[in-house]
Motif scaffolding. Structure first.
Motif, mmCIF file in Angstrom:
data_model
loop_
_atom_site.group_PDB
_atom_site.id
_atom_site.type_symbol
_atom_site.label_atom_id
_atom_site.label_comp_id
_atom_site.label_asym_id
_atom_site.label_seq_id
_atom_site.Cartn_x
_atom_site.Cartn_y
_atom_site.Cartn_z
ATOM 1 N N GLN A 28 0.795 -1.224 0.000
ATOM 2 C CA GLN A 28 0.000 0.000 0.000
ATOM 3 C C GLN A 28 0.831 1.278 0.000
ATOM 4 O O GLN A 28 0.382 2.308 -0.490
ATOM 5 C CB GLN A 28 -1.000 0.003 1.147
ATOM 6 C CG GLN A 28 -0.422 0.273 2.510
ATOM 7 C CD GLN A 28 -1.505 0.299 3.576
ATOM 8 O OE1 GLN A 28 -2.687 0.138 3.299
ATOM 9 N NE2 GLN A 28 -1.086 0.505 4.806
ATOM 10 N N THR A 33 -1.007 1.493 -7.897
ATOM 11 C CA THR A 33 -2.446 1.654 -7.688
ATOM 12 C C THR A 33 -3.149 0.412 -8.210
ATOM 13 O O THR A 33 -2.585 -0.356 -8.987
ATOM 14 C CB THR A 33 -2.997 2.897 -8.415
ATOM 15 O OG1 THR A 33 -2.764 2.758 -9.815
ATOM 16 C CG2 THR A 33 -2.342 4.181 -7.911
ATOM 17 N N GLY A 34 -4.393 0.242 -7.777
ATOM 18 C CA GLY A 34 -5.205 -0.859 -8.273
ATOM 19 C C GLY A 34 -4.611 -2.227 -8.013
ATOM 20 O O GLY A 34 -4.781 -3.140 -8.818
ATOM 21 N N SER A 48 1.205 1.472 -12.389
ATOM 22 C CA SER A 48 2.250 2.348 -11.872
ATOM 23 C C SER A 48 2.765 3.245 -12.983
ATOM 24 O O SER A 48 2.686 2.894 -14.168
ATOM 25 C CB SER A 48 3.413 1.525 -11.308
ATOM 26 O OG SER A 48 4.401 2.370 -10.765
ATOM 27 N N GLY A 181 -4.447 2.468 -13.463
ATOM 28 C CA GLY A 181 -4.694 3.582 -12.582
ATOM 29 C C GLY A 181 -6.042 3.562 -11.894
ATOM 30 O O GLY A 181 -6.324 4.416 -11.070
#
Length: 182
Positions: A28, A33-34, A48, A181
């Protein structure tokens, strides 16, 4: 933002046990992301802005720092995973054989592995690109297959990992299901 698939080497076998929820938690604070994990065998899709080599470096450092083991991953773009799955000439489902893809972060190591396997009797393999080779193993005999025994040698540990084609299809589908994203 680029969508990636990250394939972890050697987790949830040989005493290195990582729960996927713990892995997501550890990631995290990384520039990803995702983040989604797939199956318990160390498959992650994420997005990323980093280049693939940087994703690999950050991901491996996170695993080492969070879980205390020498971690190795292979990072491919989601598009490249789709290309490799589509290029594989072997079936995803067959009653007599299983199809595997060995992925590499070091093309030279995969070159060596491919050439060594070509010299063995009973190895059917196809090079899919600089980072992947596809091969067949008899159903129920994967670990005893010549290619499996060869690829398990310690010299390939830091740069290769193997997934069955059905897993690669699931990773491909998960990686393309969500735009980068999101």
């Amino acid at each position: 933002m680029t969508s990636y698939a990250v394939f972890l080497r050697g987790i949830n076998v040989g005493g290195i046990n990582i729960k996927m929820a713990d892995l997501r938690q550890a990631l995290q604070d990384c520039p990803f992301t995702g983040v989604k994990t797939l199956l318990a065998s160390g498959n992650v899709v994420l997005a990323s802005e980093l280049e693939p080599a940087a994703v690999k470096d950050v991901f491996e450092a996170c695993l080492r720092d969070s879980f205390g083991y020498d971690a190795w991953v292979v990072v491919l773009t989601a598009d490249r995973v789709a290309e490799l799955v589509n290029a594989c000439p072997y079936p995803a489902d067959d009653k007599s054989t299983h199809t595997y893809l060995t992925l590499a972060s070091d093309p030279a190591a995969l070159d060596e592995l491919f050439d060594a396997a070509a010299a063995l009797d009973g190895v059917e393999q196809t090079r899919l690109g600089p980072e992947a080779t596809a091969w067949l193993a008899p159903a129920g005999g994967t670990l005893e297959s010549p290619f499996s025994k060869l690829s398990a040698k310690p010299k390939y540990k830091a740069s290769t990992t193997t997934r069955n084609l059905r897993t690669m299809i699931k990773v491909r589908d998960a990686a393309v299901a969500e735009p980068a994203g999101k």
